[in-house]
Design an enzyme around this catalytic site. Structure first.
Site, mmCIF file in Angstrom:
data_model
loop_
_atom_site.group_PDB
_atom_site.id
_atom_site.type_symbol
_atom_site.label_atom_id
_atom_site.label_comp_id
_atom_site.label_asym_id
_atom_site.label_seq_id
_atom_site.Cartn_x
_atom_site.Cartn_y
_atom_site.Cartn_z
ATOM 1 C CG MET A 112 -1.070 10.538 5.632
ATOM 2 S SD MET A 112 -1.327 9.954 7.313
ATOM 3 C CE MET A 112 0.186 10.475 8.111
ATOM 4 C CG HIS A 113 3.132 7.454 4.369
ATOM 5 N ND1 HIS A 113 3.517 7.944 5.596
ATOM 6 C CD2 HIS A 113 2.085 6.613 4.611
ATOM 7 C CE1 HIS A 113 2.744 7.413 6.532
ATOM 8 N NE2 HIS A 113 1.867 6.617 5.962
ATOM 9 C CG ASP B 232 -5.355 9.385 4.391
ATOM 10 O OD1 ASP B 232 -4.510 9.246 5.295
ATOM 11 O OD2 ASP B 232 -5.396 8.637 3.399
#
Length: 478
Positions: free
Chosen positions: A76-77, A233
């Protein structure tokens, strides 16, 4: 037969599954670059090539044309920055990158309520402050920017050609209004982002495209195979464990670490850096403590000592004495529960008698201590959980799971395929999207193969207290 593709930080992992079990897996390692201190980057084309290589591995075990649907998962991110031709402008800036510290301060000032809107206060690993950083420090690249994606969604773009994401991955950008599950115009504007740069948001089981003829040629997949949005995830890992309903929780031991609790309501707790995010399924949210340093310190110390991760853990098993040093595992700063991008790793208590085994033990214990801090940050909301399931590569270590069970005072359980959790969850979302599973099926927990009960280990709690004092001392000295 359903395919899950997980774009991890250290590897791309694939799972081929039917509706109730994993059939086969493959994995291809990828490298991260750090061109400056605190920077962490990967070029998106590495993910696509690793996906193709992992599919090539699978092709020797299954017939790829028999895959009925595909689900995506990923780290992520990460800021994947594309020009108007949909080509990457520069390497992606990852979740464990800490360059955008000042931009986070600016965002806090511009949006004082952001922690309650976006589910967590601004931290440099998130996507939004990275764009403000780009405008300030790389104006030529900022001028080319036309689209922003998350890592898994770039692989989705290469598969089906659409600019889309899911609610759980959007949740990790800081741009999402978690309660309404839509982009927040004020936060978007405050980070110098145009609204049309952001992808359309779907639920994880929604079909968002189909494998194109070009992608079929490159991968061996059948053209027209449906692709569902998938999830970040953490959320897909939850799906793999049936953690889609309240009262379900798990720990994830990948490069990063998470302690995750599912819920039906949005419950922000920004003061403790507990993330409150939209789940990948509609009308579901979760709370999560997210540690930048999950099982990664094990592979890091292994690299320094010339050992594999398994050898590090095996050495750690051989000692448990009071003279084991204390290790702060903050190799890239820390998120939950400290919100401290500046803290770094260190050993304390090294002696002339300290052995490699002692060092390995201190690193493994430190990972468990981070989960103890994470559990503490939840307060009473974690007390009702009967147990914590474990997924991720670090879940292979029985020592680590025993230590986590002890310091969190929660039984930890493990099931078959635990090290492939997010990819398996993505495959299950694909099966749900195709109608082979229903929503109730996603809430089923896999059979437990191992349980690790909290143990009576008073010296371990003494070292935990020293670990917490050491963090306080080091953070005050920054």
């Amino acid at each position: 037969m359903y395919l899950g593709i997980d774009i991890g930080t250290s590897a791309v992992k694939l799972v081929c599954a039917d509706t109730d079990r994993i059939l086969t897996t493959s994995s291809v390692a990828i490298k991260t670059s750090s061109p400056q201190p605190g920077w962490s980057e990967q070029h998106p084309d590495l993910w696509w090539q690793a996906t193709r290589d992992a599919l090539d591995q699978l092709s020797g075990q299954i017939t790829l044309s028999e895959v009925k649907a595909i689900g995506l998962s990923g780290q992520m991110h990460g800021a994947v920055l594309l020009n108007r031709d949909l080509h990457p402008i520069r390497p992606a800036i990852l979740w464990n990158d800490s360059r955008a510290v000042q931009e986070c301060e600016d965002l806090r000032a511009a949006q004082p309520e952001i922690g309650h809107i976006a589910g967590v206060p601004p931290l440099p690993g998130f996507t939004a402050p990275k764009i403000a950083w780009l405008k300030k420090h790389e104006p030529a690249n900022y001028a080319k920017l036309s689209h922003i994606l998350l890592p898994k969604d770039y692989v989705g773009l290469r598969l089906h050609g659409e600019l889309v994401t899911d609610a759980s991955d959007a949740a990790g950008t800081l741009w999402l209004d978690q309660a309404s599950r839509d982009w927040h115009a004020g936060i978007v504007e405050a980070t110098d982002v145009a609204g049309d740069w952001l992808p359309q948001i779907f639920d994880g089981h929604n079909c968002v495209g189909a494998v194109s003829a070009q992608a079929a040629t490159e991968t061996g997949l059948k053209p027209g195979t449906p692709v569902v949005a998938g999830g970040g995830d953490a959320a897909t890992g939850a799906v793999s464990l049936g953690a889609t309903e309240p009262g379900r929780g798990f720990i994830s031991l990948g490069t990063s670490g998470q302690l995750f609790v599912a819920d039906r309501a949005y419950k922000p707790n920004p003061e403790r850096y507990v993330h409150a995010f939209a789940h990948t399924l509609p009308d579901r949210w979760y709370q999560m403590a997210a540690m930048l340093n999950g099982a990664r310190p094990i592979s890091w110390i292994g690299g320094q000592l010339g050992l594999s991760a398994a050898e590090v853990v095996a050495l750690a098993e051989t000692v448990s004495g009071d003279r084991v040093p204390i290790f702060l595992p903050y190799l890239t700063g820390e998120r939950s529960p400290h919100g401290d991008p500046h803290i770094r790793a260190c050993f304390f208590g090294l002696e002339d008698s300290t052995t490699r085994a002692d060092i390995c033990r201190s690193v493994v214990e430190a990972i468990a201590f981070c989960f103890a801090d994470a559990a503490q940050s939840f307060g009473d909301s974690i007390k009702e959980l009967p147990e914590l399931a474990a997924i991720g590569g670090g879940s292979r270590s029985e020592l680590l799971l025993r230590l986590i069970a002890t310091v969190t005072e929660k039984p930890v359980v493990r099931s078959d395929g635990a090290d492939s959790g997010p990819a398996y969850g993505a495959a299950r979302l694909a099966a749900f999207g195709e109608g082979a599973l229903d929503r109730a099926d996603l809430a089923l927990q896999p059979p437990t193969t191992d349980m690790f009960e909290p143990a009576d280990m008073a010296p371990l709690f003494e070292r935990l207290a020293r670990f917490r004092k050491l963090y306080t001392a080091v953070s005050l000295a920054e």
